[in-house]
Design a protein around this motif. Structure first.
Motif, PDB file in Angstrom:
ATOM      1  N   GLY A 198       0.824  -1.208   0.000  1.00 32.62           N
ATOM      2  CA  GLY A 198       0.000   0.000   0.000  1.00 32.62           C
ATOM      3  C   GLY A 198       0.852   1.250   0.000  1.00 32.62           C
ATOM      4  N   LYS A 199       0.208   2.390   0.025  1.00 34.01           N
ATOM      5  CA  LYS A 199       0.896   3.680   0.048  1.00 34.01           C
ATOM      6  C   LYS A 199       1.595   3.880   1.385  1.00 34.01           C
ATOM      7  CE  LYS A 199      -0.374   5.233  -4.025  1.00 34.01           C
ATOM      8  NZ  LYS A 199       0.627   5.531  -5.083  1.00 34.01           N
ATOM      9  N   LEU A 226       6.952  -2.441   4.050  1.00 43.62           N
ATOM     10  CA  LEU A 226       5.824  -1.799   3.375  1.00 43.62           C
ATOM     11  C   LEU A 226       6.184  -1.670   1.901  1.00 43.62           C
ATOM     12  CD1 LEU A 226       3.059  -0.346   3.538  1.00 43.62           C
ATOM     13  CD2 LEU A 226       4.308   1.767   4.004  1.00 43.62           C
ATOM     14  N   LEU A 227       5.366  -2.262   1.031  1.00 41.45           N
ATOM     15  CA  LEU A 227       5.613  -2.232  -0.406  1.00 41.45           C
ATOM     16  C   LEU A 227       4.597  -1.333  -1.088  1.00 41.45           C
ATOM     17  CD1 LEU A 227       6.152  -6.063  -1.056  1.00 41.45           C
ATOM     18  CD2 LEU A 227       7.913  -4.327  -0.700  1.00 41.45           C
ATOM     19  N   ASP A 228       5.071  -0.313  -1.782  1.00 44.00           N
ATOM     20  CA  ASP A 228       4.185   0.604  -2.506  1.00 44.00           C
ATOM     21  C   ASP A 228       3.965   0.049  -3.905  1.00 44.00           C
ATOM     22  OD1 ASP A 228       2.794   2.652  -3.659  1.00 44.00           O
ATOM     23  OD2 ASP A 228       4.142   4.250  -3.009  1.00 44.00           O
ATOM     24  N   CYS A 229       2.855  -0.663  -4.076  1.00 47.21           N
ATOM     25  CA  CYS A 229       2.572  -1.320  -5.357  1.00 47.21           C
ATOM     26  C   CYS A 229       1.062  -1.459  -5.517  1.00 47.21           C
ATOM     27  CB  CYS A 229       3.245  -2.687  -5.397  1.00 47.21           C
ATOM     28  SG  CYS A 229       3.018  -3.598  -6.933  1.00 47.21           S
ATOM     29  N   ARG A 230       0.576  -1.330  -6.733  1.00 48.51           N
ATOM     30  CA  ARG A 230      -0.863  -1.454  -6.980  1.00 48.51           C
ATOM     31  C   ARG A 230      -1.317  -2.910  -7.026  1.00 48.51           C
ATOM     32  NH1 ARG A 230      -2.599   2.988 -11.615  1.00 48.51           N
ATOM     33  NH2 ARG A 230      -2.096   4.881 -10.389  1.00 48.51           N
ATOM     34  N   VAL A 232      -1.337  -6.243  -5.589  1.00 47.34           N
ATOM     35  CA  VAL A 232      -1.020  -6.877  -4.310  1.00 47.34           C
ATOM     36  C   VAL A 232      -0.403  -8.253  -4.513  1.00 47.34           C
ATOM     37  CG1 VAL A 232      -2.004  -7.777  -2.162  1.00 47.34           C
ATOM     38  CG2 VAL A 232      -2.812  -5.599  -3.089  1.00 47.34           C
ATOM     39  N   ALA A 233      -1.038  -9.080  -5.333  1.00 51.32           N
ATOM     40  CA  ALA A 233      -0.559 -10.450  -5.536  1.00 51.32           C
ATOM     41  C   ALA A 233       0.842 -10.455  -6.141  1.00 51.32           C
ATOM     42  CB  ALA A 233      -1.533 -11.220  -6.426  1.00 51.32           C
ATOM     43  N   ALA A 234       1.077  -9.605  -7.122  1.00 50.53           N
ATOM     44  CA  ALA A 234       2.394  -9.548  -7.766  1.00 50.53           C
ATOM     45  C   ALA A 234       3.467  -9.114  -6.779  1.00 50.53           C
ATOM     46  CB  ALA A 234       2.353  -8.603  -8.963  1.00 50.53           C
ATOM     47  N   ALA A 235       3.144  -8.116  -5.943  1.00 50.43           N
ATOM     48  CA  ALA A 235       4.112  -7.626  -4.954  1.00 50.43           C
ATOM     49  C   ALA A 235       4.450  -8.702  -3.934  1.00 50.43           C
ATOM     50  CB  ALA A 235       3.539  -6.393  -4.259  1.00 50.43           C
ATOM     51  N   LEU A 236       3.435  -9.437  -3.463  1.00 49.87           N
ATOM     52  CA  LEU A 236       3.671 -10.500  -2.479  1.00 49.87           C
ATOM     53  C   LEU A 236       4.479 -11.640  -3.085  1.00 49.87           C
ATOM     54  CD1 LEU A 236       0.166 -10.628  -0.739  1.00 49.87           C
ATOM     55  CD2 LEU A 236       2.281  -9.631   0.176  1.00 49.87           C
ATOM     56  N   ASN A 237       4.149 -12.014  -4.322  1.00 54.58           N
ATOM     57  CA  ASN A 237       4.896 -13.079  -4.994  1.00 54.58           C
ATOM     58  C   ASN A 237       6.365 -12.686  -5.181  1.00 54.58           C
ATOM     59  OD1 ASN A 237       3.036 -15.191  -5.426  1.00 54.58           O
ATOM     60  ND2 ASN A 237       2.093 -14.093  -7.117  1.00 54.58           N
ATOM     61  N   TYR A 238       6.595 -11.444  -5.584  1.00 53.88           N
ATOM     62  CA  TYR A 238       7.955 -10.965  -5.804  1.00 53.88           C
ATOM     63  C   TYR A 238       8.749 -10.996  -4.497  1.00 53.88           C
ATOM     64  CZ  TYR A 238      11.869  -7.904  -6.953  1.00 53.88           C
ATOM     65  OH  TYR A 238      13.127  -7.381  -7.122  1.00 53.88           O
ATOM     66  N   TYR A 239       8.140 -10.471  -3.432  1.00 49.30           N
ATOM     67  CA  TYR A 239       8.828 -10.432  -2.137  1.00 49.30           C
ATOM     68  C   TYR A 239       9.118 -11.850  -1.633  1.00 49.30           C
ATOM     69  CZ  TYR A 239       9.967  -9.111   2.653  1.00 49.30           C
ATOM     70  OH  TYR A 239      10.613  -8.925   3.849  1.00 49.30           O
ATOM     71  N   GLN A 240       8.135 -12.728  -1.784  1.00 51.93           N
ATOM     72  CA  GLN A 240       8.322 -14.105  -1.309  1.00 51.93           C
ATOM     73  C   GLN A 240       9.441 -14.799  -2.072  1.00 51.93           C
ATOM     74  OE1 GLN A 240       4.834 -16.621  -1.578  1.00 51.93           O
ATOM     75  NE2 GLN A 240       5.689 -18.148  -0.214  1.00 51.93           N
ATOM     76  N   ASN A 241       9.481 -14.603  -3.378  1.00 50.23           N
ATOM     77  CA  ASN A 241      10.525 -15.228  -4.188  1.00 50.23           C
ATOM     78  C   ASN A 241      11.907 -14.636  -3.884  1.00 50.23           C
ATOM     79  OD1 ASN A 241       8.709 -16.923  -5.529  1.00 50.23           O
ATOM     80  ND2 ASN A 241       8.297 -15.419  -7.132  1.00 50.23           N
TER      81      ASN A 241
END
Length: 284
Positions: A198-199, A226-230, A232-241
């Protein structure tokens, strides 16, 4: 009389490709939750009666030949379906006993479909473990959406996690999941990354900091981001990987149906894209 034991970890043995992974995940959760494992087999619908090939789903040779007998037929009678289920449960029980974890296991042979079986165990179980590919007509999303119990979805093979990603969005469901994580021994030995997408507003920063502090106070080793990204699923997948995290944890279907219709469901996206065990907590 029902033999369902309260606060069990329920292993759903409905998918041949995931039987061993479901058992491994159930035993992992059972050890940490100090709970018995209920081995659940749901008989296919009477309309379907298709032979499901369970032979070779576990490395126990003495009963594989018997299970193979059921795959030679295109359709099975009611008696044959019941016999196949009993053999599978016997094989699963033997497999658990061979792991030498000294777990308490028992069997639940339900003569109903998986939807009805999950509804049967839902209120009393501590956790339900299910394979990523289900054989019933309902989708995995439909099964999870109606459950009131935490559900652990596993791929094959199951790899015991040492780290977990807790996707925090400051919703009532996420706060309920946060309270559960602080009380349950399930993640006590893991490093939990609490991640908010989120923001970078003061409200979001404050909410994330308070949630992180709560995990720390509960004695859980934690990191916050805190990840600023629209997306959500893509941001979580990226962080997890990027951080090689072995377990994903989110609330289940927290969005409104209208938002899901317009933007798509983050839960559905994560169910498709995530390749690790995925713990979904029921909507508050």
């Amino acid at each position: 009389m029902s033999n369902l034991k309260p606060d069990s970890v329920i292993a759903c043995l409905d998918c041949p490709d995931h039987v061993q992974a479901v058992l491994e995940a159930s035993m992992w959760a059972s050890i940490r939750l100090r709970a018995p494992v209920g081995l659940l087999h749901s008989m296919p619908s009477l309309q379907q009666k298709a032979a499901i090939n369970y032979s070779g789903c576990l490395n126990i040779d003495d009963e594989n030949a018997l299970l193979e007998q059921f795959t030679s037929k295109e359709h099975l009678s009611n008696c044959e379906l019941k016999a196949q289920g009993r053999l599978l449960l016997s094989q699963a029980t033997s497999y658990c006993e061979q792991q030498r974890h000294k777990l308490k296991t028992y069997t639940l042979h339900r003569h109903e479909n998986l939807n009805q079986s999950i509804d049967y165990v839902d209120d009393k179980a501590q956790m339900i473990v299910i394979g990523h590919h289900v054989t019933c007509k309902s989708t995995l999303s439909q099964l999870i959406r109606v459950s009131h119990c935490p559900i652990l979805v596993t791929h094959a093979p199951f790899l015991p996690p040492t780290t977990a990603l807790f996707a925090f969005d400051n919703s009532p469901t996420c706060h309920k999941l946060l309270n559960w994580l602080c009380k349950t021994p399930l993640v006590r030995a893991l490093t939990v990354h609490i991640v908010m997408v989120g923001k970078e507003t003061s409200d979001n920063c404050d909410a994330l900091r308070e949630a992180y502090a709560k995990l720390k106070q509960a004695g859980i080793k934690s990191k916050k981001t805190l990840l600023d990204c629209r997306d959500v699923a893509a941001a979580l997948n990226y962080y997890q990987n990027q951080h090689d995290i072995g377990l994903l944890m989110t609330g289940a279907f927290g969005q409104s149906r209208l938002r899901e219709l317009l933007q798509g469901s983050d839960t559905k996206k994560l169910l498709v894209s995530t390749k690790t065990p995925y713990l979904l907590f029921p909507k508050a």
